[in-house]
Design an enzyme around this catalytic site. Structure first.
Site, PDB file in Angstrom:
ATOM      1  N   GLU A  19      34.724  46.542  40.186  1.00 22.08           N
ATOM      2  CA  GLU A  19      35.439  46.396  41.446  1.00 22.08           C
ATOM      3  C   GLU A  19      34.454  45.756  42.429  1.00 22.08           C
ATOM      4  OE1 GLU A  19      36.936  50.060  43.096  1.00 22.08           O
ATOM      5  OE2 GLU A  19      37.622  48.990  44.874  1.00 22.08           O
ATOM      6  N   ARG A  21      29.153  58.010  30.956  1.00 21.25           N
ATOM      7  CA  ARG A  21      28.460  57.137  31.892  1.00 21.25           C
ATOM      8  C   ARG A  21      26.976  57.452  31.883  1.00 21.25           C
ATOM      9  NH1 ARG A  21      31.417  56.752  36.309  1.00 21.25           N
ATOM     10  NH2 ARG A  21      29.790  56.139  37.743  1.00 21.25           N
ATOM     11  N   LYS A  25      28.263  54.144  44.075  1.00 20.68           N
ATOM     12  CA  LYS A  25      28.257  52.996  44.990  1.00 20.68           C
ATOM     13  C   LYS A  25      28.390  53.456  46.439  1.00 20.68           C
ATOM     14  CE  LYS A  25      30.988  50.233  42.400  1.00 20.68           C
ATOM     15  NZ  LYS A  25      31.944  49.182  42.087  1.00 20.68           N
TER      16      LYS A  25
END
Ligand code: ATP
Ligand code: MG
Length: 563
Positions: free
Chosen positions: A37, A264, A274
Site C-alpha cells: 500500500e 511476518r 508503518k
C-alpha cells in the site's frame, strides 16, 4: 518443471507450489505479486515479502511476479511512496518487467463486479450508522442481527449504488455490503463492507470517484484479474481467506488464486509498523524515512547495508507458519559477512591523540605500501604517507596499563600498521591533567612492521599522518531502541520511551587516511579495528565525504548481554 530439492531454499510454500505443478494446476504457471500500500516507505519486513514473492517467480521456469500498488485508501497515499517503493524493489535486485499495476486501475471493473453481486442478491446498500453497524454485527460469542436494509430488491440496490457513485450521499450515510451470513463464527463473513463513501481526491484517479472499494474485496479481485496463481500474505489475513474465496466464487473472474499465509518478520530492538515509523519521522525523533537508524530500505541503504546482505538475511530466516522474533543481530551479521568480503581496509582514527616521533626527520614524508586487503591482492594497494606527527586512537594508549593491555603505554613498544615500531617515552598533559600528546621514538629498522633482530611486539595499532589526514565528520550509529521489545504494549510505558538516546554519536573531526578523499557516495570500507563505514549519500560533498558507521566489527551487544 523444477523439483525444488535445495533444502536451503525449500519451504512450505514451495512445497505447495511443487505439488500444484505436479497436478498441472494453473496450467503449470507460477505467478505471484508484491502488493504494497503506497502509504509509507518499505521496511525490512517488506523485504521478506519481496524476496519471497520475487524469489519464487525466479525459482520456477516462466515464473512471474507483479508489483501492484494496493491503493484503495485515498487519504494516506502519495506518489512520493509509489516512487520510493519502486526504487527500493529495484535496489534490492528485483525486476517486475512490464508488470507494474495499480488496484486503482481496476476501479471501473470492481464497480461492475459489485453490480454483479447486487444483481445476484449478494450485496446490498445499508444505511445503518457506524455505531449501529457495530451493534448489529454481534460479538465472537453472539451472532449478529440482520440489517433492516438487507432484503431490499436488486433493482433498488442498483439504483442506490449508482447514486452513491454519483455523490448523492454523504460520507458515512451508507455502505455497500456483501450479503453473506450474520451468524457466521468468522466475523469477517458477517456482511462485510464492499464500498464506502469518501469524498476525497485520490493520488491517481483525482476526483473521479467518491466511493472506494474495501481492501478485502479489491485484493482478491486484483489478484484474479492479473492471473496470480499464489497470493502470499501475512498471517493476519488467515481469517480473511474465507472472504477472499467467497468473493471470487461469486464473480465471473478469470481465475481463482490460492491465498497462502506466512509469518511476518518481527525483529527485536526494532519497530516495523508503518504507523510507528511515520510517527518517528513526523515528530522528528529521526531525520527522515532514510535516517540511517531506520529499518526502512532507504534507511538501511544509507547506513551502508547492501542488497546482498538483506537478501541473504531473508533467505536465512526462512519461512514459517508461526510468529517468531528474529534477533536483529542476525541481520547485522549478514551485513558484516557481506562487507567483510567486499570492502577495502583503510586506516581511520576516530578519537585522535597526537604522537610526535622525536627521531623522525623534520619535514620528511615517506610513502609506505599498504594492501587494501590482507589476503586479497585483487583489491590492490595504496601508499600511506608517514611523517613526524601522527594520530593514534586515544583508546590505544593508557598511562597506567593493566597487564593484558597490549597497546601503547609509557616505555612500551607497539607496531604501527604497515609502518614501524614505536616506543613511548613521554606523556604531555595540559594544565587540567589531560593527555594531549605523546613523545615517541621509532625504530627505522622495522619498516613494514618487522624487526630484523626478531624482537616481537604484542600490539598493532592504526594511525594516520597528522599533516596528511583527511579531517571529516563520522557518525557512529547504533540501534534505535535499547529494549528488545519496544512495542510490546507495557503498562504506563510508551514504545518511544525505549528509544536509545545514544543511537547516534557525532564525531565532527575524525582523522582519516588521505586516500578516502576520493571515496564516492555509498562506497563502503572497513576502518581497521573499528567497523564498517560508508560514505553518506546525502551530506557528503566533493572533497568532504561524511561517513556513517554501518556496523561494528563484532557484535558488541551480544558481548554486553553476556556480561
Ligand atoms: P505495516 O503493518 O507496516 O503497515 P502493511 O502490511 O500494512 O505493513 P503493506 O504495504 O500492505 O504494509 O505490505 C505489503 C506486503 O508486505 C503485504 O503482503 C504484507 O503482508 C507484507 N509485509 C508487511 N510487513 C511485513 C513483515 N513484517 N513481514 C513480512 N511481510 C510483511
Ligand atoms: Mg497492509
Amino acid at each position: 518443471m523444477s523439483e525444488n530439492a535445495n533444502p536451503a531454499t525449500s519451504n512450505f510454500i514451495r512445497n505447495i507450489i511443487d505439488a500444484d505443478l505436479k497436478q498441472n494446476k494453473n496450467d503449470g504457471r507460477v505467478h505471484t505479486r508484491f502488493p504494497p500500500e503506497p502509504n509509507g516507505y518499505l521496511h525490512i519486513g517488506h523485504a521478506k515479502s519481496i524476496c519471497l514473492n520475487f524469489g519464487i517467480a525466479e525459482a520456477y521456469p516462466g515464473g512471474l511476479c507483479n508489483l501492484r500498488f494496493d491503493d484503495t485508501n485515498p487519504e494516506k497515499e502519495d506518489v512520493e511512496y509509489t516512487d520510493s517503493i519502486q526504487n527500493d524493489v529495484k535496489w534490492l535486485g528485483f525486476d517486475w518487467g512490464d508488470r507494474l499495476f495499480y488496484a486503482s486501475d481496476y476501479y471501473e471493473q470492481l464497480f461492475d463486479y459489485a453490480k454483479n453481486l447486487i444483481r445476484d442478491g449478494k450485496a446490498y446498500v445499508c444505511h445503518l450508522s457506524a455505531d449501529e453497524t457495530r451493534e448489529y454485527r454481534g460479538t465472537l460469542t453472539e451472532p449478529g442481527k440482520p440489517s433492516p436494509y438487507r432484503d431490499r430488491s436488486a433493482a433498488e440496490n442498483l439504483d442506490l449504488f449508482d447514486r452513491m457513485r454519483a455523490g448523492e450521499f454523504e460520507e458515512g450515510e451508507c455502505l455497500l455490503r456483501a450479503k453473506i451470513d450474520m451468524a457466521a463464527p468468522n466475523m469477517n463473513m458477517r456482511d462485510p463492507a464492499i464500498y464506502r463513501i469518501r469524498k476525497v481526491a485520490h493520488h491517481r484517479t483525482g476526483n473521479d470517484w467518491c466511493i472506494y472499494p474495501m481492501y478485502d474485496y479489491t485484493h482478491c479481485v486484483s489478484d484474479a484479474l492479473e492471473g496470480i496463481t499464489h497470493s502470499l500474505c501475512t498471517l493476519e489475513f488467515e481469517d480473511h481467506r474465507p472472504l477472499y474465496d467467497w468473493f471470487l466464487d461469486q464473480l465471473p473472474v478469470p481465475c481463482h488464486p490460492q491465498q497462502i499465509e506466512f509469518a511476518r518478520l518481527n525483529l527485536n530492538y526494532t519497530v516495523t509498523s508503518k504507523r510507528k515509523l511515520n510517527e518517528l519521522v513526523t515528530h522528528k525523533y529521526v531525520s527522515g524515512w532514510d535516517d540511517p537508524r531506520m529499518p526502512t530500505i532507504v534507511g538501511m541503504r544509507r547506513r551502508g547495508y547492501t542488497p546482498e546482505a538483506i537478501r541473504d538475511f531473508c533467505d536465512r530466516i526462512g519461512l514459517t507458519k508461526n510468529d517468531t522474533v528474529i534477533d536483529v543481530g542476525v541481520l547485522e551479521n549478514c551485513v558484516r559477512e557481506d562487507l567483510d568480503r567486499r570492502t577495502r581496509r583503510v586506516l581511520a582514527v576516530l578519537d585522535p591523540l597526537k604522537v610526535v616521533i622525536e627521531n623522525y626527520p623534520e619535514g620528511d614524508t615517506e610513502y609506505l605500501d599498504a594492501p587494501y586487503h590482507p589476503n586479497n591482492p585483487d583489491m590492490g594497494q595504496r601508499q600511506l604517507p608517514f611523517s613526524k606527527e601522527i594520530y593514534i586512537e586515544q583508546s590505544d594508549f593508557m598511562e597506567d596499563p593493566p597487564k593484558k593491555f597490549f597497546r601503547l603505554g609509557p616505555g612500551r613498544e607497539v607496531r604501527l600498521r604497515y609502518a614501524y615500531f614505536i616506543t613511548c617515552n613521554e606523556v604531555i598533559k595540559d594544565n587540567a591533567g589531560n593527555i594531549i600528546e605523546l613523545r615517541c621514538t621509532y625504530d627505522p629498522e622495522t619498516k613494514g612492521g618487522n624487526a630484523p633482530d626478531g624482537r616481537k611486539v604484542k600490539g598493532t595499532i592504526h594511525w594516520v599522518s597528522a599533516e596528511h589526514a583527511l579531517k571529516t565528520e563520522v557518525r557512529l550509529y547504533d540501534r534505535l531502541f535499547n529494549d528488545p521489545k519496544p512495542d510490546s504494549n507495557r503498562h504506563e510505558q510508551d514504545w518511544k520511551d525505549f528509544l536509545n538516546t545514544e543511537s547516534i554519536q557525532l564525531i565532527k573531526e575524525a582523522c582519516l587516511e588521505p586516500s578516502l578523499l576520493h571515496a564516492k557516495q555509498e562506497d563502503s570500507f572497513q576502518f581497521e579495528r573499528t567497523g564498517y563505514f560508508c560514505v553518506d549519500k546525502k551530506d557528503s560533498v566533493n572533497g568532504k565525504p561524511v561517513f556513517n558507521r554501518t556496523v561494528t566489527l563484532r557484535d558488541s551487544w551480544a558481548k554486553e548481554k553476556n556480561k
